[in-house]
Design a protein around this motif. Structure first.
Motif, PDB file in Angstrom:
ATOM      1  N   VAL A  43       0.803  -1.220   0.000  1.00  0.00           N
ATOM      2  CA  VAL A  43       0.000   0.000   0.000  1.00  0.00           C
ATOM      3  C   VAL A  43       0.837   1.273   0.000  1.00  0.00           C
ATOM      4  N   GLY A  44       2.149   1.145   0.186  1.00  0.00           N
ATOM      5  CA  GLY A  44       3.011   2.319   0.144  1.00  0.00           C
ATOM      6  C   GLY A  44       2.994   3.171   1.399  1.00  0.00           C
ATOM      7  N   LYS A  45       2.441   2.649   2.485  1.00  0.00           N
ATOM      8  CA  LYS A  45       2.403   3.395   3.743  1.00  0.00           C
ATOM      9  C   LYS A  45       3.759   3.298   4.441  1.00  0.00           C
ATOM     10  N   VAL A  46       4.187   4.415   5.046  1.00  0.00           N
ATOM     11  CA  VAL A  46       5.519   4.508   5.645  1.00  0.00           C
ATOM     12  C   VAL A  46       5.402   4.772   7.143  1.00  0.00           C
ATOM     13  N   PHE A  47       6.249   4.097   7.926  1.00  0.00           N
ATOM     14  CA  PHE A  47       6.330   4.303   9.368  1.00  0.00           C
ATOM     15  C   PHE A  47       7.756   4.669   9.753  1.00  0.00           C
ATOM     16  N   SER A  48       7.908   5.744  10.501  1.00  0.00           N
ATOM     17  CA  SER A  48       9.201   6.018  11.135  1.00  0.00           C
ATOM     18  C   SER A  48       9.292   5.176  12.401  1.00  0.00           C
TER      19      SER A  48
END
Length: 340
Positions: A43-48
């Protein structure tokens, strides 16, 4: 080159990636592993996955590590470059801020380099145990002690964090959610518990994967607002039992390339352990950093990612986590990024 050791520690992999290897199991993060990781991006979601680098606050977790301090840079004429107007210098409209930081590189979200922990071991076969590090690198030849340098600097000339940075740290990673199974109470977790969770949750760990352990510890840290309570932290959240042979066997046989946790030290640190001259205070550190060349990540922030993975019935993701390219350092802060 002549091999640096005649004996290697039992259960180690010294020499298996080459006599001069300084990467350890990061060698398993190949181009194919990067391609595997890309396939986990849906889905292309990013988490730091980083804490603010001024957390946990204070020096409760380690009295030798101190919070970062930001200060302005100073010119040769003594002027501080902070809210500094260049109008008088050059008759321009510019106003500049320029700063520097003094910090312990392993204070907050961090990687341990392979130069971080060594051991006493008779690698040269002379009958006497000497200080030695992964793949036989020696303090007297490959490290500069601050007591012996003109400017008081230290430097790991071998096994420094720069090798990790040069190689790049991007690949497939998996989450083992200890918090979901054990809550926020203090619990020593051994090999049997890890393998049971892997089976129950259907986690697919492949050779070369980076393994993340979610315990909730950094949530407890963040709730303290920069003033950590030592007693409460000591009673909070799961931690690996490095003294458990089954756990050490799992780490060895799993083929994982890096071991990461959101707690301090990954494994339980027994502060009341007085030592017997025969065992390591941190046996998992000894196994990973000294014997197997497995980099350890500590104090990562994993909760948001763990919750998303659970909600979406997933455990694997792409992890991008290079350290600072700082030659000679034995650890590094970082801002790891998970992409799902």
């Amino acid at each position: 080159m002549m091999k640096r050791w005649k004996n290697r520690p039992e259960g180690s992999n010294w020499g298996e990636f080459g006599d001069d290897d300084q990467l350890g199991r990061l060698n398993l993060i190949t181009p194919n592993k990067v391609l595997e990781a890309i396939k986990e991006v849906k889905v292309g979601k990013v988490f730091s996955l980083s804490l603010p680098l001024d957390m946990p606050g204070g020096s409760v977790l380690n009295p030798a590590r101190h919070p970062p301090k930001l200060t302005a840079t100073t010119r040769t004429d003594g002027k501080q470059v902070y809210l500094h107007s260049f109008k008088d210098d050059h008759n321009t409209t510019d106003v500049a801020c320029d700063d520097m930081v003094t910090m312990s590189l392993q204070y907050s979200t961090q990687w341990d380099a392979l130069s971080h922990i060594g051991s006493h071991f008779d690698a040269d076969g002379d009958g006497t145990a000497e200080k030695i590090f992964y793949n036989g690198y020696k303090p007297q030849e490959h490290f500069s002690h601050p007591a012996h340098t003109p400017d008081g600097s230290s430097h790991a000339h071998r096994l420094g964090i720069e090798h990790m940075a040069q190689h790049g740290v991007q690949g497939r990673a998996v989450m083992i959610d200890l918090r979901r199974h054990f809550g926020d109470v203090r619990k020593l977790v051994g090999g049997k518990e890890i393998q049971k969770i892997i089976e129950i949750d259907g986690i697919d760990i492949r050779p070369g994967d980076m393994v993340c352990l979610h315990t909730g510890f950094t949530d407890v840290v963040m709730s303290m607002g920069g003033k950590p309570d030592a007693d409460r932290l000591a009673a909070s959240c799961s931690v690996l039992d490095g003294f458990d042979p089954a756990l050490r066997q799992w780490v060895t046989q799993s083929g994982l390339s890096a071991l990461i946790a959101d707690n301090y030290a990954v494994e339980h640190r027994p502060y009341d352990f007085q030592g017997d001259g025969c065992h390591a205070l941190l046996p998992l550190h000894e196994l990973c950093l000294f014997k197997l060349g497995i980099h350890l990540g500590e104090l990562w922030y994993l909760s948001d990612l763990a919750q998303w993975l659970q909600k979406n019935n997933r455990h694997a993701f792409m992890l991008t986590a290079p350290p600072l390219y700082l030659p000679g350092a034995v650890g590094s802060p970082l801002n790891p990024i998970a992409t799902v």
